[in-house]
Design a protein around this motif. Structure first.
Motif, PDB file in Angstrom:
ATOM      1  N   ALA A  74      42.789  90.064   3.016  1.00 55.33           N
ATOM      2  CA  ALA A  74      43.168  90.721   1.849  1.00 55.33           C
ATOM      3  C   ALA A  74      43.702  89.800   0.694  1.00 55.33           C
ATOM      4  N   GLU A  75      44.279  88.404   1.234  1.00 56.00           N
ATOM      5  CA  GLU A  75      45.310  87.662   0.293  1.00 56.00           C
ATOM      6  C   GLU A  75      45.082  86.181   1.139  1.00 56.00           C
ATOM      7  N   PRO A  76      43.946  85.627   1.161  1.00 53.36           N
ATOM      8  CA  PRO A  76      43.857  84.510   1.547  1.00 53.36           C
ATOM      9  C   PRO A  76      44.821  83.141   1.059  1.00 53.36           C
ATOM     10  N   THR A  77      44.280  83.313  -0.486  1.00 51.55           N
ATOM     11  CA  THR A  77      45.207  82.265  -1.068  1.00 51.55           C
ATOM     12  C   THR A  77      46.774  82.385  -0.987  1.00 51.55           C
ATOM     13  N   LEU A  78      47.322  83.500  -1.032  1.00 50.93           N
ATOM     14  CA  LEU A  78      48.703  83.721  -0.861  1.00 50.93           C
ATOM     15  C   LEU A  78      49.058  83.393   0.534  1.00 50.93           C
ATOM     16  N   CYS A  79      48.217  83.623   1.709  1.00 46.76           N
ATOM     17  CA  CYS A  79      48.591  82.996   3.088  1.00 46.76           C
ATOM     18  C   CYS A  79      48.700  81.410   2.982  1.00 46.76           C
ATOM     19  N   ALA A  80      47.672  81.066   2.518  1.00 50.07           N
ATOM     20  CA  ALA A  80      47.334  79.497   2.375  1.00 50.07           C
ATOM     21  C   ALA A  80      48.814  78.532   1.684  1.00 50.07           C
ATOM     22  N   GLY A  81      48.847  79.471   0.528  1.00 45.67           N
ATOM     23  CA  GLY A  81      49.991  78.845  -0.244  1.00 45.67           C
ATOM     24  C   GLY A  81      51.396  78.792   0.654  1.00 45.67           C
ATOM     25  N   LEU A  82      51.806  80.055   1.367  1.00 42.00           N
ATOM     26  CA  LEU A  82      53.059  79.952   2.111  1.00 42.00           C
ATOM     27  C   LEU A  82      53.030  79.135   3.186  1.00 42.00           C
ATOM     28  N   LEU A  83      51.869  78.906   3.799  1.00 44.55           N
ATOM     29  CA  LEU A  83      51.858  77.948   5.020  1.00 44.55           C
ATOM     30  C   LEU A  83      51.938  76.727   4.580  1.00 44.55           C
ATOM     31  N   GLU A  84      51.370  76.220   3.412  1.00 46.03           N
ATOM     32  CA  GLU A  84      51.592  74.871   2.644  1.00 46.03           C
ATOM     33  C   GLU A  84      52.932  74.601   2.446  1.00 46.03           C
ATOM     34  N   ILE A  85      53.855  75.360   1.946  1.00 44.43           N
ATOM     35  CA  ILE A  85      55.233  75.276   1.563  1.00 44.43           C
ATOM     36  C   ILE A  85      55.992  75.337   2.924  1.00 44.43           C
ATOM     37  N   LYS A  86      55.686  76.115   3.961  1.00 41.04           N
ATOM     38  CA  LYS A  86      56.270  75.790   5.069  1.00 41.04           C
ATOM     39  C   LYS A  86      56.205  74.367   5.704  1.00 41.04           C
ATOM     40  N   ARG A  87      54.856  73.834   5.628  1.00 41.55           N
ATOM     41  CA  ARG A  87      54.695  72.521   6.172  1.00 41.55           C
ATOM     42  C   ARG A  87      55.368  71.647   5.286  1.00 41.55           C
ATOM     43  N   GLU A  88      55.403  71.718   4.180  1.00 40.11           N
ATOM     44  CA  GLU A  88      56.254  70.752   3.257  1.00 40.11           C
ATOM     45  C   GLU A  88      57.745  70.786   3.550  1.00 40.11           C
TER      46      GLU A  88
END
Length: 1000
Positions: free
Chosen positions: A222-236
């Motif tokens: 439902a929210e692929p962009t949201l999921c990707a954005g959260l995981l990117e912040i986590k990695r950073e």
């Protein structure tokens, strides 16, 4: 228009000396919600879910904070579909949405300038469920108060971790959204640590249940962009050891400033990250529709002390010792807080004489068993031996106690910090509550620095807090209408924030969440990198900025000075109100029209207006029904308010103001001729009952059959006639016939003897007019059971024509009230031989009336007579004087009780339960029991009030079978019968049946 329609201008504030305030609602808002917005939302949701009057917008504009923002519209959402529809509408039209539940937030989180969504009314409920490995969990609706949730959990020996001081009013949704903690939660028992799962609606409308095993897959779809954005912040974050260490360090002490960046470290998947981020997000990431908590053991063995120290730093220095000894709570109160607390009922009056520098620690240990409790007490004694305590006034003991009543008094004083100190602030000043934390080892230094800062900026020092966790609260009062005062507040805040961050490396918000007043200082505490990550997180979850803008993130350095509300002077009884909202859950009209806080908020807006403005016109027009007519007048708001504001009394004053001289004369005439009025009322009830029986086929028993009888022609005819009369005369004067109205009481009271009587028995007029259910009338039951216990009672021959005066008092008929108040006191003094015998009254509201409410209306001579009287409620008489001398011959299986509001005022609920427990094997008081709002005849004047006030209690009562439904006030019993369809009667009648020697 009805014949006797009151003049609404009687409620208009006097124009003398009233100038418009700078923050008044402007004239162009007088029409309420703009028509296009009103039409759009009504079409989507239904008109009944959309509040649009200017009075609706004003009453929702204030919360417990110093801010005020008037919404464009208020939506009362019933379910997730409603929430999703509102969010979809807002997205499509670039609008903003704020969610509001209890409105107890202290930093403006529950306020919005566009679409405000009420998520309290339809969002309650508690379900205890099994967790993994024997754990006990609770599934709770976001509109449920903490107190209500814990009431259910207590039966299972469990409790929630968060325990904010506002637990009586604050709701679970707000507690989680702000990560509110309280006296004992610290960093280990707060929402972040004890929430097992959440269900929430994202700004896009996507619904996420974090307990669903497929939640991550569904969210990714439902929210692929949201999921990707959260995981990117986590990695950073994880790639930066310094930032990771800083984030972990920030949460070693209490911290609710900004977003929970440790959610990116604690969560492995987008759903897990969101579960953590939602806690403390202040409604900016989504709507929390359901919470599942891991509950904690309810340790019932409690040992507590209130210890007094010569100074605040001395008290703070003792905190680590009690932490080491195992104290669950160590609460700090400074001298100003202690002295202000004398306004709270039960607080020793001599605290007002405490020296200026005095401070106190409220220390509490909780244990699961006797052995552990004794060990804690031994450890506490060792700490006490090393302390230099003071006892500057006689009430100070500096001792640990297990006495529940004493402990409750200590906590009542502590929890009243904001309202008690705020209530004693100078008139017309705005109150700001600040909340910060420092490492507990630095608490003493922080106290000294804070006191110096407050003094230097011209603010009175008032400090309290959760000292065990290094968490302090303090109050600032200033006039938001004076630019110089606002500048003084701004200068203080700049220096305070720098002091907390730069000297103590503390948290600018420990448990009240960022809110509007700390948002401009977020970067000062967190630094640019972490703050920018918070902004990115907001953009990832809410890219269109629909939810709660400017509440957590705001780049305007003066944002905390925008929207500060003025506090114009209103009627003296209500003027101390700081709009905390503690009164609201107890109010019978909470879900129908207005609450006590809202009644005061509306009054203040009238005072802000230019006399005769269109906004004032709209407020006055709505105030009659919304505030005055639908107030039950039960004054339970006074019990919930820490400074005892009785909004019910204010509404009675307004009723009096609306009376014409002719109405006042008629009411006084009725009081003077009440013997004839009483007889006529009994005849009228009998005639109505006879008519109903003839047309509808009869009624089983004089007290009513216990069914709703809604199909009876007689009831339908009487209802139609009274409704027509209400339209012709005035709805607030002519009662509507209800099928549950009982038949007439016997014309003659039981014969009794004065000689040898242990007490004078006063059958209330309501019991002399209306029949009671059961085999024998209430008066006969009281006489019989008293004689059976060897405590015979005497009913005077001349009770007819007397009354407790509540009839006139509740309606604001002052002249009639004075007539009857003086008559009943003079009569009671004679009956009791000058107070030699107690006066036993068989209706709790009448007991309250005679014992307390008549006093202000008595002559000086009669006040002296009143002091000699001993007025005893029949419940107390039965529980304390009769039960020890009675033998119970038979019991019923189960009984459900309805404690009345008068019992709350009198403190008679334990006696109600004691009598019921003698008669029934199982006794239940519904968790949602409250005032039925029948209030004499108010439930017949406005039956919608009783129906609204009782709907939750009625749902509990009707969810299962009970053998008896018991109370001790006839018209409250009628009100509960109307609400539930179950026949209610007096617990005194059940006691007579249970102790009758021969089988009935």
């Amino acid at each position: 228009m009805p014949l006797l329609e009151p003049d609404p201008d009687a409620l208009r504030p006097a124009p003398d000396g009233r100038a418009p305030s700078s923050d008044r609602v402007p004239d162009h808002r007088a029409g309420g919600t703009p028509k296009p917005l009103r039409a759009d939302l009504a079409a989507i949701l239904g008109a009944d879910k959309v509040l649009t009057k200017v009075s609706d917008l004003v009453r929702y504009a204030s919360d417990a904070s110093p801010y005020r923002f008037v919404p464009q519209v208020v939506v009362v959402a019933e379910d997730i579909d409603d929430v999703s529809a509102v969010l979809s509408y807002a997205h499509g039209r670039s609008r903003e949405v704020v969610f509001r539940a209890a409105g107890t937030s202290l930093n403006g989180q529950a306020q919005g300038e566009d679409i405000l969504v009420d998520v309290r009314k339809h969002w309650t409920g508690v379900e205890v469920i099994d967790g993994p490995e024997g754990a006990v969990r609770a599934r709770i609706g976001p509109g449920t108060t903490v107190v209500r949730a814990n009431a259910t959990l207590a039966r299972h020996g469990r409790v929630l971790g968060p325990d904010p001081a506002s637990a009586i009013a604050c709701t679970i949704g707000g507690v989680v959204a702000n990560n509110a903690s309280g006296m004992t939660a610290g960093t280990t028992r707060n929402s972040y640590r004890t929430v097992a799962s959440l269900t929430f609606v994202l700004p896009s409308g996507t619904v996420v249940d974090t307990a669903d095993p497929d939640a991550d897959d569904e969210l990714a779809h439902a929210e692929p962009t949201l999921c990707a954005g959260l995981l990117e912040i986590k990695r950073e974050i994880e790639a930066d050891p310094g930032l990771t260490a800083r984030i972990r360090a920030k949460y070693e002490i209490k911290n609710t400033n900004g977003y929970r960046l440790d959610a990116f470290l604690d969560g492995a998947t987008p759903v897990e990250i969101l579960r953590g981020l939602m806690v403390g997000s202040e409604g900016t990431f989504g709507f929390i529709s359901e919470v599942v908590f891991d509950t904690l053991p309810l340790d019932r063995r409690v040992t507590t002390a209130l210890l007094f120290f010569p100074s605040l730093p001395a008290a703070a220095a003792a905190v680590p010792r009690f932490n080491e000894a195992g104290a669950l709570a160590v609460e700090l109160m400074d001298g100003n807080t202690l002295r202000a607390s004398v306004s709270v009922q039960g607080v020793p009056a001599d605290w007002a004489r405490l020296p200026k520098d005095t401070a106190a620690l409220l220390v509490e240990f909780r244990a699961p068993d006797e052995a552990r409790q004794e060990a804690y007490e031994e450890a506490a004694a060792r700490v006490l031996g090393d302390l230099s305590l003071v006892a500057p006034v006689a009430s100070v003991t500096n001792e640990f106690t297990r006495d529940a009543k004493t402990i409750a008094g200590y906590w009542k004083a502590r929890k009243a910090f904001v309202t008690a100190v705020g209530g004693s602030r100078p008139a017309g000043t705005t109150l700001i509550t600040e909340d910060f934390a420092v490492p507990p080892s630095r608490l003493a230094d922080a106290c000294e620095a804070l006191l110096e800062l407050q003094t230097r900026h011209g603010f009175d020092a008032a400090v309290a807090g959760h000292a065990a966790h290094g968490n302090l609260h303090f109050l600032l009062a200033f006039d938001a209408g004076r630019p110089a005062d606002v500048d003084r507040y701004a200068a203080f805040m700049d220096e305070f924030c720098r002091l907390t961050v730069e000297r103590f490396d503390g948290s600018l918000k420990a448990e009240h969440a960022t809110g509007r007043n700390i948002a401009p200082f977020l970067e000062l505490e967190w630094g640019p990198k972490a703050t920018e990550l918070m902004w990115r997180t907001k953009r990832v979850i809410d890219p269109d900025g629909v939810l709660a803008p400017r509440i957590v993130l705001d780049r305007d350095p003066r944002a905390h000075l925008r929207g500060l509300k003025t506090i114009p002077k209103v009627e003296m009884i209500a003027d101390p109100c700081i709009e905390c909202g503690f009164c609201e859950p107890t109010c019978p009209s909470e879900d129908l029209t207005t609450t006590p806080r809202q009644r005061i908020v509306l009054r203040r807006e009238m005072m802000r207006q230019q006399p005769g403005s269109p906004v004032e016109d709209g407020l006055v027009e709505a105030y009659g029904y919304d505030a005055v007519d639908t107030c039950a007048g039960d004054s339970t708001c006074k019990l919930a308010c820490p400074v005892g504001i009785d909004t019910g009394a204010l509404m009675k004053d307004f009723r009096h103001a609306r009376h014409s001289p002719r109405e006042e004369r008629a009411a006084a005439l009725a009081a003077r001729n009440f013997k004839a009025v009483e007889a006529s009322a009994r005849l009228a009830v009998a005639a109505a009952d006879t008519l109903g029986a003839r047309l509808g086929g009869g009624r089983v028993g004089r007290g009513g059959s216990g069914d709703r009888r809604s199909d009876r022609r007689g009831d339908r005819l009487l209802t139609a006639v009274t409704r027509a009369a209400r339209k012709a005369v005035r709805p607030d004067l002519v009662p509507e016939w209800l099928p549950e109205i009982p038949g007439a009481a016997p014309a003659r009271l039981p014969h009794t003897a004065r000689v040898g009587a242990s007490a004078v028995y006063y059958p209330a007029c309501v019991n002399r007019i209306f029949a009671s259910p059961g085999e024998i009338p209430l008066a006969q039951a009281v006489v019989a059971v008293s004689a059976r216990a060897g405590k015979p009672v005497w009913i005077p021959d001349d009770v007819a024509g007397t009354c407790c005066a509540t009839i006139w008092h509740s309606k604001g008929y002052e002249a009639g009230n004075r007539v009857m108040a003086n008559r009943i006191v003079e009569a009671a003094w004679g009956w009791t031989a000058g107070g030699a015998l107690p006066l036993v009254v068989d209706a709790s509201s009448c007991t309250l009336g005679i014992a307390h409410e008549v006093v202000p209306y008595l002559t000086a001579d009669n006040r002296q007579l009143h002091k000699e009287l001993t007025v005893v409620d029949s419940l107390v008489w039965a529980a304390e004087d009769l039960l020890p001398h009675l033998t119970v011959h038979r019991t019923i299986g189960s009984a459900v009780l309805h404690p009345t509001c008068s019992m709350h005022h009198l403190g008679d609920e334990p006696q109600l339960r004691a009598v019921a427990e003698a008669c029934a094997d199982e006794v239940v008081v519904p968790d949602d029991a409250g005032c039925c709002a029948f209030a004499g005849d108010r439930g017949m004047l406005h039956k919608e009030l009783t129906e609204s006030a009782t709907h939750r209690e009625a749902a509990e009562v009707t969810s299962r079978h009970f053998d008896a439904h018991l109370s001790a006030n006839r018209l409250c019993e009628v009100g509960m019968q109307h609400a539930t369809g179950r026949e209610y009667g007096s617990v005194l009648q059940e006691l007579e049946r249970a102790t009758r020697p021969t089988r009935p």
